[in-house]
Design an enzyme around this catalytic site. Sequence first.
Site, PDB file in Angstrom:
ATOM      1  N   ASP A  26      -7.493   1.795   2.359  1.00 35.03           N
ATOM      2  CA  ASP A  26      -7.056   2.686   3.438  1.00 35.03           C
ATOM      3  C   ASP A  26      -7.954   3.899   3.675  1.00 35.03           C
ATOM      4  OD1 ASP A  26      -5.338   3.450   5.495  1.00 35.03           O
ATOM      5  OD2 ASP A  26      -4.076   4.646   4.173  1.00 35.03           O
ATOM      6  N   HIS A  40      -5.579   9.923  -0.597  1.00 39.57           N
ATOM      7  CA  HIS A  40      -6.294   9.997   0.681  1.00 39.57           C
ATOM      8  C   HIS A  40      -5.472  10.560   1.833  1.00 39.57           C
ATOM      9  CE1 HIS A  40      -4.587   5.886   0.429  1.00 39.57           C
ATOM     10  NE2 HIS A  40      -4.409   6.005   1.705  1.00 39.57           N
ATOM     11  N   HIS A  68       0.865  -1.174   0.000  1.00 42.11           N
ATOM     12  CA  HIS A  68       0.000   0.000   0.000  1.00 42.11           C
ATOM     13  C   HIS A  68       0.903   1.227   0.000  1.00 42.11           C
ATOM     14  CE1 HIS A  68      -3.182   2.766   0.728  1.00 42.11           C
ATOM     15  NE2 HIS A  68      -2.606   3.203   1.827  1.00 42.11           N
ATOM     16  N   ASP A  95       1.289   4.976  -0.266  1.00 36.93           N
ATOM     17  CA  ASP A  95       0.664   6.298  -0.208  1.00 36.93           C
ATOM     18  C   ASP A  95       1.348   7.257  -1.165  1.00 36.93           C
ATOM     19  OD1 ASP A  95      -1.365   6.164   1.928  1.00 36.93           O
ATOM     20  OD2 ASP A  95       0.340   5.574   3.166  1.00 36.93           O
TER      21      ASP A  95
END
Lengths: 986, 986
Positions: free
Chosen positions: B180, B430, B56, B58
């Site tokens: 997430d 996000h 994941h 970001d």
Amino acid sequence: MVPCPFAAATVLLLFRAGVLGFPLGQGPHSTTGCGYKSCPETQPTMLNVHLVPHTHDDVGWLKTVDQYYYGERNDIQHAGVQYILDSVVEQLQQDPARRFIYVETAFFFRWWRQQNAETRKIVTELVNQGRLEFVNGGWCMSDEATTHYSAVIDQMTLGLRFLNDTFGPCARPRVAWHIDPFGHAREHASMFAQMGYDGFFFGRLDYQDKKRRMEARDMEMLWRASESLAPPTADLFTGVLPNGYNPPAGFCWDQSCSDPPIQDDPNLEDYNVDTIVQKFLKVANDQAALYRTNHIIMTMGSDFQYENANLWYKNLDKLIRYVNAQQSQGSKVNVLYSTPSCYLQELHRANLTWSVKTDDFFPYADNAHDFWTGYFSSRPALKIYERISNSLLQVCNQLEVLGGPSSRRGPHGDGDSETLRRAMAVAQHHDAVSGTEKQHVANDYAKRLAIGSAHCQVLVSNALSKLSGSDAPRVYCESLNISVCPLTESSDEFSVTVYNPLSRPVGWAVRLPVNGTRYSVTDPSGREVDSQVLPVSQATKDIRRDRGHATNELVFQAQAPPMGFRTYSVSLLQNWPPRAPPLPGAPLFLKNKYLSVTFDPDTGLLSSLSNLETKQTVQLKQNFYWYNASMGNAESLQPSGAYIFRPNSSTPVPVSLTAKTRSLQNPVVQEVYQQFGSWVSQVVRLYEDSRELELEWTVGPVPVRDLFGKEVITRLDTSINSSGLFYTDSNGREVLERRRDFRPTWVLKQTEPIAGNYYPVNSRIYIKDGEQQLTVVTDRSQGGSSIQDGSLEIMLHRRLLLDDYRGVGEALSEPGEYGDGLVARGRLLLTLAPPAAAAETHRPLAESLVLQPLLSLQAGRLHPNALLEFSGLQAALPPAVHLLTVSQWDGDSVLLRLEHQFQVKESQTHSQPVTVNLQKLFSTLTVVGVSEMSLAANQWKDEMTRMDWKGSTGEKPLQKEQRDPSTWEVTLKPMEIRTFLLHIRR
Amino acid sequence: MVPCPFAAATVLLLFRAGVLGFPLGQGPHSTTGCGYKSCPETQPTMLNVHLVPHTHDDVGWLKTVDQYYYGERNDIQHAGVQYILDSVVEQLQQDPARRFIYVETAFFFRWWRQQNAETRKIVTELVNQGRLEFVNGGWCMSDEATTHYSAVIDQMTLGLRFLNDTFGPCARPRVAWHIDPFGHAREHASMFAQMGYDGFFFGRLDYQDKKRRMEARDMEMLWRASESLAPPTADLFTGVLPNGYNPPAGFCWDQSCSDPPIQDDPNLEDYNVDTIVQKFLKVANDQAALYRTNHIIMTMGSDFQYENANLWYKNLDKLIRYVNAQQSQGSKVNVLYSTPSCYLQELHRANLTWSVKTDDFFPYADNAHDFWTGYFSSRPALKIYERISNSLLQVCNQLEVLGGPSSRRGPHGDGDSETLRRAMAVAQHHDAVSGTEKQHVANDYAKRLAIGSAHCQVLVSNALSKLSGSDAPRVYCESLNISVCPLTESSDEFSVTVYNPLSRPVGWAVRLPVNGTRYSVTDPSGREVDSQVLPVSQATKDIRRDRGHATNELVFQAQAPPMGFRTYSVSLLQNWPPRAPPLPGAPLFLKNKYLSVTFDPDTGLLSSLSNLETKQTVQLKQNFYWYNASMGNAESLQPSGAYIFRPNSSTPVPVSLTAKTRSLQNPVVQEVYQQFGSWVSQVVRLYEDSRELELEWTVGPVPVRDLFGKEVITRLDTSINSSGLFYTDSNGREVLERRRDFRPTWVLKQTEPIAGNYYPVNSRIYIKDGEQQLTVVTDRSQGGSSIQDGSLEIMLHRRLLLDDYRGVGEALSEPGEYGDGLVARGRLLLTLAPPAAAAETHRPLAESLVLQPLLSLQAGRLHPNALLEFSGLQAALPPAVHLLTVSQWDGDSVLLRLEHQFQVKESQTHSQPVTVNLQKLFSTLTVVGVSEMSLAANQWKDEMTRMDWKGSTGEKPLQKEQRDPSTWEVTLKPMEIRTFLLHIRR
């Protein structure tokens, strides 16, 4: 059979072909591309920067060796060696220019065992092309301060043999690489030279020394590592690495680092190629100013790095590309992937004359109040256990040879020597026997030794069954030092077999815990042996707590033949009345035909020691003290810890000014018990036939409720006029002169008057004057010094409250078996002699402590046909010769090391060449071939060629070796160790 | 030219062949092995555990996106995406069974650009074989609470286009993957459905909701994500992942984890295979009890994991081998490498009926006092800058089309739209527009937007030059909201071009900082336009500090044609005397022909709002308050932070009970200035032609010297009888009903009466009763609620003292340009209307805030031949139609999105199908071909097939789409967005 030399040589050649895994030139792989031949091209008119990708993989430290291997307990420290090797092998395949060096065979061995054929093939190819280079190559990177040469040679042999068996000569390390050990022993350098290394690099040396060397461009030198061995036998080219073993600041690209990567995509923010290139050029030129050639080395790696080698290589690729691209703009810096041996080769080609170093690199300080002299004594119980395990391993090795194949699979089950050999090899690591590991890791080292010992005990039982003809179970009592042995405590009749691993007969005081009050002890001929029953001291009962219930100890003097055994039968005669405890107030005086000892009746302390043969007497006051460990102060925040010794005062605190005493005298042994408060006691002991006085000290649990960390010493204050000098051994071999507040190679600014004068004591420390030499032989490695003239002190135990900021992250406060603090017990053996003759006593004495007889016990009456005495040798070897190694190599080959155990000029009698006939060595084995090898047994001696280096002292080149008298007769000169592979027939 | 349908179809097919990188079935690669066809075999009679290796990544959070990419600043967080992709690609090659999914195209794009042909070939092969599967595939994983649908569609389009162009259909993600984001918007689900995804998985949902779903085995469902679009258009199969997006406890084998690896060498200590296998079987069976089929999914990865993929795969390989080996002992658990789409396929094959969800997943709480409702409002300046940048990007896109090739390379230099497109796409992440990143990362997002804007401004200047014929330099004043524009401040003569990106004409109040006191403003026809000069308020001067020196603002009402511009000329008439500042004590009353507004003369606060057309009046008191941010208390240690909103009392503190007021009235605008203490002020403003009341609020620097973190709201208390209900939009599109202290799908236990009632407001929030609806349209995303009936509140700004333990590691305390705290300024637009007609005002009003006119300024007198007015459309589009996207796709193709901007039943007038003729759309472009695409433009609409899922509500299967009237005439139903690729000729 004494074959003629010609026949012997024929046998030899046939024999050699099959013994080493891949003898030079005969392996299945092309060797043209490896070794120095595989080195990258350099630029003669430029500054060449040798980037050396490397990982430093501690064989245990904060985690156990297996936790490090697998990457378990990453919460303690992120490190997983399996992944390092996976990753490096993968990355090396990406580009033939890339290089990697690997060091610790303990890990490589674990990894290799798990690889499939395909990976093995790839790795072999990388080795054969010099892209993966082994350096050092021992099982571990041994500690230099607290290891014994015998175990170091074994661990190096184990590692190098694995490499040789697996890959052949391309895997033979050319460079010794001790980048992390905390100071450097001259004996290590000597061993490395004799193992055939062309050079040696390390990272840690005294900060004052380093400063001077940097200023004088004296970072690289020729280390003449023996006073006895003729140059260049023990000459070792030695280099100090520029940044310890780390990369220059700002250039660490491991996953564990946070330096910015090279960001070369102009489309992204933070493009930094120009900045990094300029910074690197400055770093390179600055470093070049400290060194003498147009080659410099940079260690690109550190602890457990390269787990994700891509990070390193990807950025190093870019660094090389972008820095070298500057050459078209006139830059004179050339960066390349390289290895220590390729760098070494360039230094050699420079053909310079190098300064000559003859002392060692102890003690090590990295700052004014940061002397790494605590670890000389840290974890005394681990240190003795390591030493005892070595003794067992040598016995095990010998009996594996003497007992033949049934030693490994016999009536007592499957036994082996390699489990202990590997455990011992692991224990040589510089965070193992050094005592600088976390507590759980220390426990793991001990566990491994215990498992290995159990394997060896089975082997020993099998071999003794074979040799004696008695298959009755054997018991090994490992807690005799605290009078625990269930068999002897409860049996009315048993036998004791004493196996002596030395090449000369020994006498040994056997002490067995018993509950009877009189026993009959008979030797193999049925003769009664003098024996005595003494009460077990209260101190011993306190230590063992509920582990044993013997009230008495049976003591008798056993004899055992060279490399052989003798069995004594013991039977109970009388159970009652109990032995009277020794009486307080009895005369405090010990005397046999060699020594006499007096005590001060007011204090109970020793007061004098006399050698009755030489009619010498010294005043000798001995007491126990503790240094109050620094917690850091205004001058420096450095506290004492596992590594660092830093007392907060130069005056140690006496444990007690007086000792409560009791004494005991009988025809076998005389003892004075001394009690110094609640946590220190001592038995001063003189056996009837001993030329040495035994001080059996017991220290612990060291109390720390007063919040004072304590570093416990014993100090001997004598009338010897030692003039600031004292002497300590190096790894148990040659002795170095030490001078208080002085270093031979620079003007010392002494900042720690105690810690800065401590040196490693592996086997002995002495002071002397014109007439007298007082030598203390130790049973384990300890730190020692002479802080005042006539005084000797030895650090016995340490219990501390703070970590010393060197990474271990624990205060050294061993909990012991019961959690309330470890009790340590040990022995110091004192001899007094004229200096010129002292070695004749302390050499064999130290040897007998290192290789102790192994006692095995059998319950009940002996089998009538059992052989009760055996010697593996045809005769005792001459006193100067030590049988260092007798170990099974392969089916019909045996590794033999013979050592001359005296230095030049050490003994008028023994410091002479001595010749041994190999065919007349063994009593049960026929030697049909012999070939000499390098010290670590990974090369034939006659194929061992080393680089020649010019030293500034202008010594003559190598004298042609004096020829041995014949193929079978080998001559040993002082301090020489010769290694042979024997082809044997049983 | 109006080609016949047949001809059009021919053009179309030819056209389609070349437009998408690799149209389905026409790519250079075999597609037989990818997608669902590449899924691994499963065991029908066993529990199949789908292990999904994933990372994941970001797109900025603690580090900037480029720092994450390169692995810079690993001191902040260890993360380097370049290495992740390097490593995964290498590891996937080791074993064809291994799988990996990749999500964030922003990173993949960066990486791909740096790869050589060989690596690209390998990766392509991995994609074609389904071993590397893209999921989600947008440029980032967008935030769901604070993003606008227009920017989300753009960022998805950007990412998916890159995948399609690079790899063709094998890279088309089948699964949406929002593991997430902190709560889930219904509009996102609707968009994903329309983009063709077969399913959607996420990790975070309210803890009470999750508990209920686990107990009810309702973890997987069918989300019906639109009230307007006919099922299954917006139906999306949705699954809640079992462990967020982490592996089950104890099974994390990334380098960032500390779980024990599988130690399977019995020669080493700590062998643990049996323990791990047993533990895994238990975990698998426990998880299976929460789900409905004999398939379960485990996410084997987490944040920035797989940088060294070997660790994961090596241990997963072993896990699979050892767990499956138990099958021969009767185990019924089958473990396999898999992907979300392969898991989804198995769920689909199970052919079950799934529960239907029609609301959304806001707000998100992970514990009783841990409501993630603070980030709805965090970083208000970043949130508005993102929104303004979107507006500029749409203008830029339109002008790139209208201006043709010279837009990118023209008289003003090289311009482009992709820099801003990528910056906008990154900003949707996000932890970007959400405001939950570190300050330096927020700065980086803003910097990227600024760079992108500069690129767009060049493009816009070039396009306007082309369209207007005037090459004079253009200036864009981006600080007009604080009355800063050097050109207008210092020029006596200049022109203002107003570009309107909407498909209908707009009026817009232009406000320019000036130093003169009277100006002449003329429109393209030379007609004088009413203009007024007002003094710059003290509040504005305080904010701008020394950045500008205008004393006045020139205000006039500009008009601009659909998708076109109009240019106004301005010249100074009078410099003196200075404008009198507005007078305190002047009548507090605003009124134009649509609205009237009263104030309480005692407090200076708003007191009523009347719609003069509908003759409606509400009492309306408005004031500013702050919630005192919790620092944690006995009930919970949770403080307010960037994510979490937790007031320490449900009663907010008024900034001031009264406002100091001044007022100003002139024919263009009427204003009342309100000052609420030193750090809050407001201008209540009514333009002559406006149907909305503007509240321009200014908040900051929020004082925190009192050590109270402050969450500043404005609250409107009205006489509307709202009965616990209020309404908020979802990502700026459909509106959801909210009920205080209530959740539609479970019995809520309300534990935070304020924070637990906050919902995201992207564009509007309203309350209503039978007669009246008060709608507040916002200029950016904010959090809002209705805590009392008749009351609406909106959080404007937050300044906090503590981190909220969700990883960002900083208190949200924006320093602002001058370091003493950020000042935020913004606008709320209030409308009052009967509920049935309210949308007819708030829909176009919100639209006009999202796509604002772009002002460009040129100094001096206009060139006489310059074209001063232009429309890119043949005519304004119908009021229901929004021109969502006009963007250059390739040389001769343009991406067009038309949107019906009304919901069903929202407007009697507009909630009806509406038809647009594509050939009659543009004024300067000829549309010669058209083909409809999926919403994200990575598939032809007619090739888009989605899995059908049975919902428990028993809805009818898909109605055959109503056919469009003709090839060129397309019909839009309420809330429909249709995406076309147009083949154009200029």
